[in-house]
Design a protein around this motif. Structure first.
Motif, short mmCIF file in Angstrom:
data_model
loop_
_atom_site.label_atom_id
_atom_site.label_comp_id
_atom_site.label_asym_id
_atom_site.label_seq_id
_atom_site.Cartn_x
_atom_site.Cartn_y
_atom_site.Cartn_z
N GLY A 1 0.43 -1.00 0.08
CA GLY A 1 0.00 -0.13 0.40
C GLY A 1 1.40 1.55 -0.27
O GLY A 1 0.39 2.42 0.02
N LEU A 2 2.25 0.89 -0.22
CA LEU A 2 3.04 2.63 -0.45
C LEU A 2 2.81 3.32 -1.69
O LEU A 2 2.44 3.13 -2.83
N ASP A 3 2.41 4.94 -1.26
CA ASP A 3 2.17 5.68 -2.56
C ASP A 3 3.72 5.75 -3.28
O ASP A 3 4.19 6.58 -2.33
N LEU A 4 3.74 4.73 -4.07
CA LEU A 4 5.15 5.28 -5.00
C LEU A 4 5.27 6.52 -5.25
O LEU A 4 6.79 6.85 -5.96
N GLU A 5 4.38 6.96 -6.04
CA GLU A 5 4.32 7.86 -6.42
C GLU A 5 5.32 9.10 -5.71
O GLU A 5 6.01 10.09 -6.15
N THR A 6 4.37 9.21 -4.37
CA THR A 6 4.61 9.97 -3.20
C THR A 6 6.01 10.03 -2.89
O THR A 6 6.91 10.75 -2.52
N THR A 7 6.23 8.78 -2.90
CA THR A 7 7.06 8.51 -1.94
C THR A 7 8.61 8.73 -3.52
O THR A 7 9.46 9.18 -2.42
N PHE A 8 9.22 9.31 -4.34
CA PHE A 8 9.43 9.04 -4.70
C PHE A 8 9.30 10.33 -5.90
O PHE A 8 10.16 9.97 -7.31
N ASP A 9 8.87 10.95 -5.42
CA ASP A 9 8.46 12.27 -6.09
C ASP A 9 9.45 13.32 -5.41
O ASP A 9 9.14 13.83 -4.60
N TYR A 10 10.97 13.80 -6.30
CA TYR A 10 11.88 14.33 -5.67
C TYR A 10 11.54 16.21 -5.42
O TYR A 10 12.30 16.87 -4.53
N ALA A 11 10.85 16.17 -6.81
CA ALA A 11 9.91 17.67 -6.62
C ALA A 11 9.73 18.96 -5.01
O ALA A 11 10.53 19.81 -4.90
N PRO A 12 9.54 17.59 -3.80
CA PRO A 12 9.60 19.05 -2.73
C PRO A 12 11.12 19.06 -2.01
O PRO A 12 11.42 19.88 -1.73
N TYR A 13 11.67 17.95 -2.38
CA TYR A 13 13.38 18.12 -2.34
C TYR A 13 14.09 19.43 -3.30
O TYR A 13 15.60 19.66 -2.77
N VAL A 14 13.57 19.44 -4.62
CA VAL A 14 14.56 20.71 -5.14
C VAL A 14 13.36 21.86 -5.77
O VAL A 14 14.02 22.62 -6.66
#
Length: 66
Positions: free
Chosen positions: A39-52
């Motif tokens: 049930g892990l939301d991979l789209e959110t987990t691997f979205d790097y936009a907030p970090y850059v």
């Protein structure tokens, strides 16, 4: 799941990803993490936009200084 248990799951999968040259995201998508990552939301987990999100601004400041 405790933090330590979660750390062990991630550590095991990260090592497998390195050993097999497989993306960690692909291992998670294949269910390699078992119930721990179900049930892990991979789209959110691997979205790097907030970090850059401020990268352009920071680079712009460095350009101004140089």
């Amino acid at each position: 799941m405790t933090r330590d248990d979660a750390y062990r799951v991630v550590q095991r999968l990260a090592q497998r990803a390195l050993d097999t040259r497989t993306q960690l995201r692909d291992l998670l998508a294949a269910g390699e993490g078992g119930e721990a990552t179900a049930g892990l939301d991979l789209e959110t987990t691997f979205d790097y936009a907030p970090y850059v999100r401020y990268a352009d601004e920071i680079v712009g400041r460095v350009d101004e200084i140089a």
